[in-house]
Design a protein around this motif. Sequence first.
Motif, PDB file in Angstrom:
ATOM      1  N   LEU A  86       0.824  -1.208   0.000  1.00  0.00           N
ATOM      2  CA  LEU A  86       0.000   0.000   0.000  1.00  0.00           C
ATOM      3  C   LEU A  86       0.859   1.260   0.000  1.00  0.00           C
ATOM      4  O   LEU A  86       0.558   2.231  -0.712  1.00  0.00           O
ATOM      5  N   LEU A  87       1.949   1.261   0.766  1.00  0.00           N
ATOM      6  CA  LEU A  87       2.855   2.411   0.755  1.00  0.00           C
ATOM      7  C   LEU A  87       3.471   2.603  -0.631  1.00  0.00           C
ATOM      8  O   LEU A  87       3.652   3.740  -1.088  1.00  0.00           O
ATOM      9  N   ALA A  88       3.789   1.499  -1.302  1.00  0.00           N
ATOM     10  CA  ALA A  88       4.385   1.590  -2.642  1.00  0.00           C
ATOM     11  C   ALA A  88       3.431   2.253  -3.628  1.00  0.00           C
ATOM     12  O   ALA A  88       3.867   3.012  -4.503  1.00  0.00           O
ATOM     13  N   TYR A  89       2.128   1.967  -3.526  1.00  0.00           N
ATOM     14  CA  TYR A  89       1.163   2.616  -4.410  1.00  0.00           C
ATOM     15  C   TYR A  89       1.303   4.140  -4.335  1.00  0.00           C
ATOM     16  O   TYR A  89       1.273   4.830  -5.366  1.00  0.00           O
ATOM     17  N   GLU A  90       1.440   4.637  -3.120  1.00  0.00           N
ATOM     18  CA  GLU A  90       1.518   6.079  -2.920  1.00  0.00           C
ATOM     19  C   GLU A  90       2.905   6.622  -3.263  1.00  0.00           C
ATOM     20  O   GLU A  90       3.034   7.656  -3.933  1.00  0.00           O
ATOM     21  N   ASP A  91       3.944   5.915  -2.822  1.00  0.00           N
ATOM     22  CA  ASP A  91       5.313   6.372  -3.072  1.00  0.00           C
ATOM     23  C   ASP A  91       5.629   6.447  -4.557  1.00  0.00           C
ATOM     24  O   ASP A  91       6.395   7.319  -4.997  1.00  0.00           O
ATOM     25  N   LEU A  92       5.061   5.538  -5.338  1.00  0.00           N
ATOM     26  CA  LEU A  92       5.363   5.461  -6.771  1.00  0.00           C
ATOM     27  C   LEU A  92       4.335   6.191  -7.631  1.00  0.00           C
ATOM     28  O   LEU A  92       4.394   6.125  -8.857  1.00  0.00           O
ATOM     29  N   GLY A  93       3.388   6.859  -6.995  1.00  0.00           N
ATOM     30  CA  GLY A  93       2.450   7.697  -7.734  1.00  0.00           C
ATOM     31  C   GLY A  93       1.293   6.969  -8.377  1.00  0.00           C
ATOM     32  O   GLY A  93       0.626   7.527  -9.255  1.00  0.00           O
ATOM     33  N   PHE A  94       1.020   5.743  -7.956  1.00  0.00           N
ATOM     34  CA  PHE A  94      -0.122   5.024  -8.521  1.00  0.00           C
ATOM     35  C   PHE A  94      -1.438   5.635  -8.045  1.00  0.00           C
ATOM     36  O   PHE A  94      -2.464   5.508  -8.705  1.00  0.00           O
ATOM     37  N   CYS A  95      -1.409   6.235  -6.875  1.00  0.00           N
ATOM     38  CA  CYS A  95      -2.574   6.921  -6.326  1.00  0.00           C
ATOM     39  C   CYS A  95      -2.072   8.056  -5.449  1.00  0.00           C
ATOM     40  O   CYS A  95      -0.870   8.170  -5.183  1.00  0.00           O
ATOM     41  N   GLU A  96      -2.972   8.879  -4.985  1.00  0.00           N
ATOM     42  CA  GLU A  96      -2.596  10.005  -4.129  1.00  0.00           C
ATOM     43  C   GLU A  96      -2.237   9.528  -2.721  1.00  0.00           C
ATOM     44  O   GLU A  96      -2.635   8.439  -2.291  1.00  0.00           O
ATOM     45  N   GLU A  97      -1.507  10.353  -1.996  1.00  0.00           N
ATOM     46  CA  GLU A  97      -1.141  10.038  -0.622  1.00  0.00           C
ATOM     47  C   GLU A  97      -2.400   9.795   0.214  1.00  0.00           C
ATOM     48  O   GLU A  97      -3.354  10.576   0.178  1.00  0.00           O
ATOM     49  N   GLY A  98      -2.389   8.690   0.931  1.00  0.00           N
ATOM     50  CA  GLY A  98      -3.518   8.354   1.777  1.00  0.00           C
ATOM     51  C   GLY A  98      -4.630   7.596   1.094  1.00  0.00           C
ATOM     52  O   GLY A  98      -5.594   7.179   1.743  1.00  0.00           O
ATOM     53  N   GLU A  99      -4.519   7.382  -0.222  1.00  0.00           N
ATOM     54  CA  GLU A  99      -5.587   6.740  -0.990  1.00  0.00           C
ATOM     55  C   GLU A  99      -5.308   5.280  -1.329  1.00  0.00           C
ATOM     56  O   GLU A  99      -6.049   4.663  -2.093  1.00  0.00           O
ATOM     57  N   ALA A 100      -4.243   4.699  -0.761  1.00  0.00           N
ATOM     58  CA  ALA A 100      -3.886   3.326  -1.116  1.00  0.00           C
ATOM     59  C   ALA A 100      -4.970   2.327  -0.720  1.00  0.00           C
ATOM     60  O   ALA A 100      -5.219   1.358  -1.434  1.00  0.00           O
ATOM     61  N   GLY A 101      -5.596   2.542   0.428  1.00  0.00           N
ATOM     62  CA  GLY A 101      -6.656   1.637   0.856  1.00  0.00           C
ATOM     63  C   GLY A 101      -7.800   1.572  -0.134  1.00  0.00           C
ATOM     64  O   GLY A 101      -8.162   0.488  -0.620  1.00  0.00           O
ATOM     65  N   PRO A 102      -8.420   2.702  -0.476  1.00  0.00           N
ATOM     66  CA  PRO A 102      -9.461   2.686  -1.498  1.00  0.00           C
ATOM     67  C   PRO A 102      -8.973   2.181  -2.859  1.00  0.00           C
ATOM     68  O   PRO A 102      -9.736   1.568  -3.610  1.00  0.00           O
ATOM     69  N   PHE A 103      -7.692   2.430  -3.162  1.00  0.00           N
ATOM     70  CA  PHE A 103      -7.143   2.002  -4.455  1.00  0.00           C
ATOM     71  C   PHE A 103      -7.130   0.473  -4.558  1.00  0.00           C
ATOM     72  O   PHE A 103      -7.555  -0.084  -5.568  1.00  0.00           O
ATOM     73  N   ILE A 104      -6.655  -0.229  -3.528  1.00  0.00           N
ATOM     74  CA  ILE A 104      -6.682  -1.693  -3.560  1.00  0.00           C
ATOM     75  C   ILE A 104      -8.123  -2.192  -3.554  1.00  0.00           C
ATOM     76  O   ILE A 104      -8.465  -3.165  -4.241  1.00  0.00           O
ATOM     77  N   GLU A 105      -8.994  -1.502  -2.833  1.00  0.00           N
ATOM     78  CA  GLU A 105     -10.388  -1.924  -2.718  1.00  0.00           C
ATOM     79  C   GLU A 105     -11.128  -1.775  -4.046  1.00  0.00           C
ATOM     80  O   GLU A 105     -12.078  -2.518  -4.332  1.00  0.00           O
ATOM     81  N   SER A 106     -10.682  -0.842  -4.881  1.00  0.00           N
ATOM     82  CA  SER A 106     -11.342  -0.593  -6.165  1.00  0.00           C
ATOM     83  C   SER A 106     -11.113  -1.699  -7.188  1.00  0.00           C
ATOM     84  O   SER A 106     -11.814  -1.756  -8.204  1.00  0.00           O
ATOM     85  N   GLY A 107     -10.118  -2.556  -6.953  1.00  0.00           N
ATOM     86  CA  GLY A 107      -9.780  -3.593  -7.917  1.00  0.00           C
ATOM     87  C   GLY A 107      -8.813  -3.144  -8.989  1.00  0.00           C
ATOM     88  O   GLY A 107      -8.482  -3.906  -9.899  1.00  0.00           O
TER      89      GLY A 107
END
Length: 409
Positions: free
Chosen positions: A293-314
Motif C-alpha cells: 500500500l505504501l508503494a502505491y503512494e510512493d510510486l504515484g499510482f494513487c494520491e497520498e492516503g488513498e492506497a486503501g481505497p485504491f486496492i479496494e477498487s480492484g
Amino acid sequence: MRDAYLVGAGQSAYGAFPEESYRSLFQTAFEEATESVPNGLEASEIDEAVIGTLGVGGRQLGLSGPAVTEYVGLDGVPCTRVENACAASGFAVRQAVQAVKSGMADVVLAGGFEIMTDMSSDATKYWLGVSGETEWERLSGTTFSGVYAQMASVHMEKYGTTREQLSRVAVKNHANGAKNPHAQLGFECSLEDAQSAPVVADPLNLYHCCPTSDGAACALIVSEDVVDEYTDDPIRVAGVGAGSDTVGLFERDSYTGVPASQRAGETAYEMADLEPGDLDFAEVHDCFAIAELLAYEDLGFCEEGEAGPFIESGATELGGELPVNTSGGLKSKGHPIGATGAGQVVEAYKQLSGKAGDRQVDDPVRGLTHNVGGSGGAAVVHIFEREEHSSSKSSSARGARERESEVSA
C-alpha cells in the motif's frame, strides 16, 4: 550513453528445498535465463556478473558471487557481490545496467540467491534482523514485522486504512501466485482467511507477512550494440532510479511513506520520460501488506492516503487498470532475500515477452519493478519498455565478438 536491454531472465522455484544448495538453485535460475534468450546466449559471451545476496546463515560470506558464477561455468568473468538487504539483486540489476551503459561491458549477468529455511526460527529472525537498525531497533527487540506494524498503525490512524484493505493485498497476491508455478505459497485465500489469521505484530497478521524462502533469480542485460544478436523483440531498460535513507524507522520524519522509494521512482520516471499512468503493470516490494500500500503512494499510482481505497477498487488486480504483483509478489511467490529484486525482473520479462501464462497482462508495453531494502534504507526502481525491432543496429556484432574471442584465445 548507450541503451541497455533485458534479453532474458529466469529463476528457480521459491520455497523450502533441503535437497538443494545455493549453488544448485543459482544454476537452475542461470540455465532458465540463458534458455529464455530468443536467439540463444552462451556463458562464454558474458562479460561481467553482479550477484546480490545477504548471506543468510553465514554460508560463504566472502566471495559468494564467484562461488556461484564459477559453478555455472563463468570462469574468469569479473564478478561483484552486492549487499543491500532485501534490495540486493535489484541493485545488482542496476549495476549491470550501469556497466552496459558506460561501455565497459556488452553482456552482463545480474542475479541473486538466498537459502533461508535450513535454520531454526530464532536464527532466521537474527539474519533478517541484521538489515534493521542495530543499536536502537534490533537490539532492543524490534522485529521487521514490528517495524512495518508501526507503519501500518500510523497509516491506519492518519488515513483510515482498514485491516480489510490490508487483507485485500494478500487475497490479490495469492490469487496471482496460484497461477505461478514458481510460487512458494501458490494457493488462493479468501478475504475471511486473510482477516482471521493469527496476529504477528498488531495490526499485521500471518496473511499480511511474506514467507522466508530459498531461491535464486537471474537477468541478462545487454547493450544496444549487440541486442539484435539475441532478440528480434527488444525490451529496453527505459528508466532506473535508486535512493537511500536512514536505516532506522525511528529516525524518519514520517512513517506513512518511504522516501527512498519516492526518490527512486521519481528518478526512474524522469529517465524514462514517463508517468505512472503510462505503466501497464508493476512488481512492488510487498514484504508486508502495508508495504504494498505504501508503494502505491510512493510510486504515484494513487494520491497520498488513498492506497486503501485504491486496492479496494480492484485497480491493481489482473484485468484492472494497473495490475500489481502479477507474480504473486513476495507475499505468495516468496522472498529469498538476495533473489527478490532479480525475481521481480523475471516477471517483468515474462510479461513483456507474453510468456506469463494464466497471469498474462493484455499486451503490455511498459512495466515497473520496485525493490526495497530493510524498512526503506535503500530502494531501487526499474522501468522496462518493449520496443519495435530496429534493423539499423548492427547485426554482425556477434560474429565480430566471436572472432575477437578466438583471436584473444
